[in-house]
Scaffold this active site. Structure first.
Site, PDB file in Angstrom:
ATOM      1  N   LYS A   9       0.921  -1.349  -0.152  1.00 44.85           N
ATOM      2  CA  LYS A   9       0.208  -0.008   0.016  1.00 44.85           C
ATOM      3  C   LYS A   9       0.784   1.292   0.040  1.00 44.85           C
ATOM      4  O   LYS A   9       2.153   1.298   0.305  1.00 44.85           O
ATOM      5  CB  LYS A   9      -0.765  -0.105   1.252  1.00 44.85           C
ATOM      6  CG  LYS A   9      -1.916  -0.998   1.220  1.00 44.85           C
ATOM      7  CD  LYS A   9      -2.794  -1.163   2.732  1.00 44.85           C
ATOM      8  CE  LYS A   9      -3.769  -2.204   2.378  1.00 44.85           C
ATOM      9  NZ  LYS A   9      -4.628  -2.146   3.627  1.00 44.85           N
ATOM     10  N   TYR A  49     -12.644  -2.195  -2.013  1.00 45.77           N
ATOM     11  CA  TYR A  49     -13.216  -2.340  -0.719  1.00 45.77           C
ATOM     12  C   TYR A  49     -14.539  -2.215  -0.511  1.00 45.77           C
ATOM     13  O   TYR A  49     -15.122  -1.982   0.599  1.00 45.77           O
ATOM     14  CB  TYR A  49     -12.629  -1.308  -0.060  1.00 45.77           C
ATOM     15  CG  TYR A  49     -10.986  -1.700   0.264  1.00 45.77           C
ATOM     16  CD1 TYR A  49     -10.514  -2.994   1.031  1.00 45.77           C
ATOM     17  CD2 TYR A  49     -10.090  -0.686  -0.002  1.00 45.77           C
ATOM     18  CE1 TYR A  49      -9.340  -3.224   1.142  1.00 45.77           C
ATOM     19  CE2 TYR A  49      -8.765  -1.078  -0.083  1.00 45.77           C
ATOM     20  CZ  TYR A  49      -8.229  -2.087   0.858  1.00 45.77           C
ATOM     21  OH  TYR A  49      -6.747  -2.457   1.211  1.00 45.77           O
ATOM     22  N   ASN A 112      -1.816  -0.132   7.032  1.00 46.06           N
ATOM     23  CA  ASN A 112      -1.102  -1.348   7.492  1.00 46.06           C
ATOM     24  C   ASN A 112      -0.231  -2.147   6.443  1.00 46.06           C
ATOM     25  O   ASN A 112      -0.086  -3.206   6.443  1.00 46.06           O
ATOM     26  CB  ASN A 112      -2.102  -2.273   8.174  1.00 46.06           C
ATOM     27  CG  ASN A 112      -3.222  -2.698   7.091  1.00 46.06           C
ATOM     28  OD1 ASN A 112      -3.249  -2.204   5.780  1.00 46.06           O
ATOM     29  ND2 ASN A 112      -4.226  -3.341   7.321  1.00 46.06           N
ATOM     30  N   HIS A 115      -1.677  -5.355   1.375  1.00 44.81           N
ATOM     31  CA  HIS A 115      -2.934  -6.104   1.238  1.00 44.81           C
ATOM     32  C   HIS A 115      -2.786  -7.580   0.670  1.00 44.81           C
ATOM     33  O   HIS A 115      -1.701  -7.702  -0.288  1.00 44.81           O
ATOM     34  CB  HIS A 115      -4.041  -5.529   0.228  1.00 44.81           C
ATOM     35  CG  HIS A 115      -5.046  -6.247  -0.458  1.00 44.81           C
ATOM     36  ND1 HIS A 115      -6.343  -6.601   0.232  1.00 44.81           N
ATOM     37  CD2 HIS A 115      -5.357  -7.003  -1.405  1.00 44.81           C
ATOM     38  CE1 HIS A 115      -6.830  -7.270  -0.352  1.00 44.81           C
ATOM     39  NE2 HIS A 115      -6.335  -7.695  -1.271  1.00 44.81           N
ATOM     40  N   GLU A 126     -10.330  -9.615  -7.579  1.00 44.19           N
ATOM     41  CA  GLU A 126      -9.380  -8.463  -7.504  1.00 44.19           C
ATOM     42  C   GLU A 126      -8.663  -8.349  -8.644  1.00 44.19           C
ATOM     43  O   GLU A 126      -8.193  -7.491  -9.305  1.00 44.19           O
ATOM     44  CB  GLU A 126      -8.530  -8.676  -5.991  1.00 44.19           C
ATOM     45  CG  GLU A 126      -9.292  -8.601  -4.749  1.00 44.19           C
ATOM     46  CD  GLU A 126      -8.674  -8.852  -3.424  1.00 44.19           C
ATOM     47  OE1 GLU A 126      -7.630  -9.510  -3.693  1.00 44.19           O
ATOM     48  OE2 GLU A 126      -9.327  -8.648  -2.469  1.00 44.19           O
TER      49      GLU A 126
HETATM   50  P1  IDP Z   1      -7.394  -7.374   5.672  1.00 41.53           P
HETATM   51  O1  IDP Z   1      -6.731  -6.231   4.872  1.00 41.53           O
HETATM   52  O2  IDP Z   1      -6.670  -7.673   6.890  1.00 41.53           O
HETATM   53  O3  IDP Z   1      -8.122  -8.446   4.820  1.00 41.53           O
HETATM   54  P2  IDP Z   1     -10.194  -6.120   5.988  1.00 41.53           P
HETATM   55  O4  IDP Z   1     -11.129  -6.333   7.151  1.00 41.53           O
HETATM   56  O5  IDP Z   1     -10.369  -6.744   4.771  1.00 41.53           O
HETATM   57  O6  IDP Z   1      -8.781  -6.517   6.312  1.00 41.53           O
HETATM   58  O7  IDP Z   1     -10.053  -4.638   5.964  1.00 41.53           O
HETATM   59  C1  IDP Z   1      -9.281  -3.944   4.669  1.00 41.53           C
HETATM   60  C2  IDP Z   1      -8.536  -2.774   5.035  1.00 41.53           C
HETATM   61  O8  IDP Z   1      -9.242  -1.914   5.651  1.00 41.53           O
HETATM   62  C3  IDP Z   1      -7.368  -3.066   6.236  1.00 41.53           C
HETATM   63  O9  IDP Z   1      -6.434  -3.665   5.509  1.00 41.53           O
HETATM   64  C4  IDP Z   1      -7.351  -1.514   6.864  1.00 41.53           C
HETATM   65  O10 IDP Z   1      -6.353  -0.825   5.861  1.00 41.53           O
HETATM   66  C5  IDP Z   1      -8.600  -1.156   6.511  1.00 41.53           C
HETATM   67  N1  IDP Z   1      -9.362  -1.583   8.095  1.00 41.53           N
HETATM   68  C6  IDP Z   1      -9.812  -2.606   8.356  1.00 41.53           C
HETATM   69  N2  IDP Z   1     -10.462  -2.387   9.694  1.00 41.53           N
HETATM   70  C7  IDP Z   1     -10.208  -0.987   9.752  1.00 41.53           C
HETATM   71  C8  IDP Z   1     -10.512  -0.264  11.151  1.00 41.53           C
HETATM   72  O11 IDP Z   1     -11.222  -0.782  12.329  1.00 41.53           O
HETATM   73  N3  IDP Z   1     -10.145   1.177  11.084  1.00 41.53           N
HETATM   74  C9  IDP Z   1      -9.420   1.766  10.095  1.00 41.53           C
HETATM   75  N4  IDP Z   1      -9.220   0.783   8.917  1.00 41.53           N
HETATM   76  C10 IDP Z   1      -9.664  -0.304   8.903  1.00 41.53           C
HETATM   77 MG    MG Z   2      -9.570  -8.062   3.353  1.00 42.66          MG
END
Ligand code: IDP
Ligand code: MG
Length: 146
Positions: A9, A49, A112, A115, A126
């Site tokens: 990212k 997303y 984070n 992805h 995707e």
């Molecule tokens: P993942 O990336 O581990 O699969 P997902 O639940 O699919 O997690 O969420 C996609 C992205 O959304 C996460 O990687 C993160 O960047 C963001 N995200 C998920 N939960 C939160 C949150 O509670 N606060 C802010 N951003 C979040």
């Molecule tokens: Mg995800």
């Protein structure tokens, strides 16, 4: 053999972590099939997303994923999706275990670092979104599932 789709990212690219992230995948036996630097536009980000639409962090997530160049990759190995998710670690870097990308390289939600597709269905969706018209990726995947 299975494939997965990963994104380093914009926060990961800006912090100079592309090599560190890709090295972890290569060392676990992943083969790179596709690699591209691209600034993701907001429409594509919203589709990618779409399962999170309506969450309070959705707009901030779109800001984060579009704020600079990302590195997109399609990778292949056995159990690619499961192994990649294990390499990446828990969604929140505060929860991610040491030894995982998010556990070692940190970040703060939504930034984070990386992805990775969470299922075969997500992978196919995707890769079709990010590399439309590159039907060979999908066709080979489908042929192998038969
Ligand atoms: P993942 O990336 O581990 O699969 P997902 O639940 O699919 O997690 O969420 C996609 C992205 O959304 C996460 O990687 C993160 O960047 C963001 N995200 C998920 N939960 C939160 C949150 O509670 N606060 C802010 N951003 C979040
Ligand atoms: Mg995800």
């Amino acid at each position: 053999m299975e494939r997965t789709f990963i994104i380093v990212k914009p926060d990961g690219v800006a912090r100079g972590l592309v090599g560190a992230v890709l090295e972890r995948f290569e060392r676990r036996g992943f083969r790179l099939l596709k690699l591209e630097v691209r600034t993701i536009d907001r429409g594509l980000a919203a589709e990618h997303y779409s399962h999170l639409k309506g969450r309070p962090f959705f707009e901030g997530l779109l800001d984060a994923i579009t704020e600079g160049p990302s590195v997109l990759a399609v990778l292949e190995r056995e159990d690619a999706i499961k192994v990649a998710r294990n390499i990446v670690g828990a969604t929140n870097p505060s929860d991610a275990l040491p030894g995982t990308v998010r556990g070692d390289l940190g970040g703060c939600l939504p930034r984070n670092v990386v992805h990775a597709s969470d299922s075969r269905e997500s992978y196919e969706r995707e890769v079709g979104l990010f590399f439309p018209g590159e039907a060979w990726l999908l066709e080979v995947q489908e042929a192998k599932q038969e």
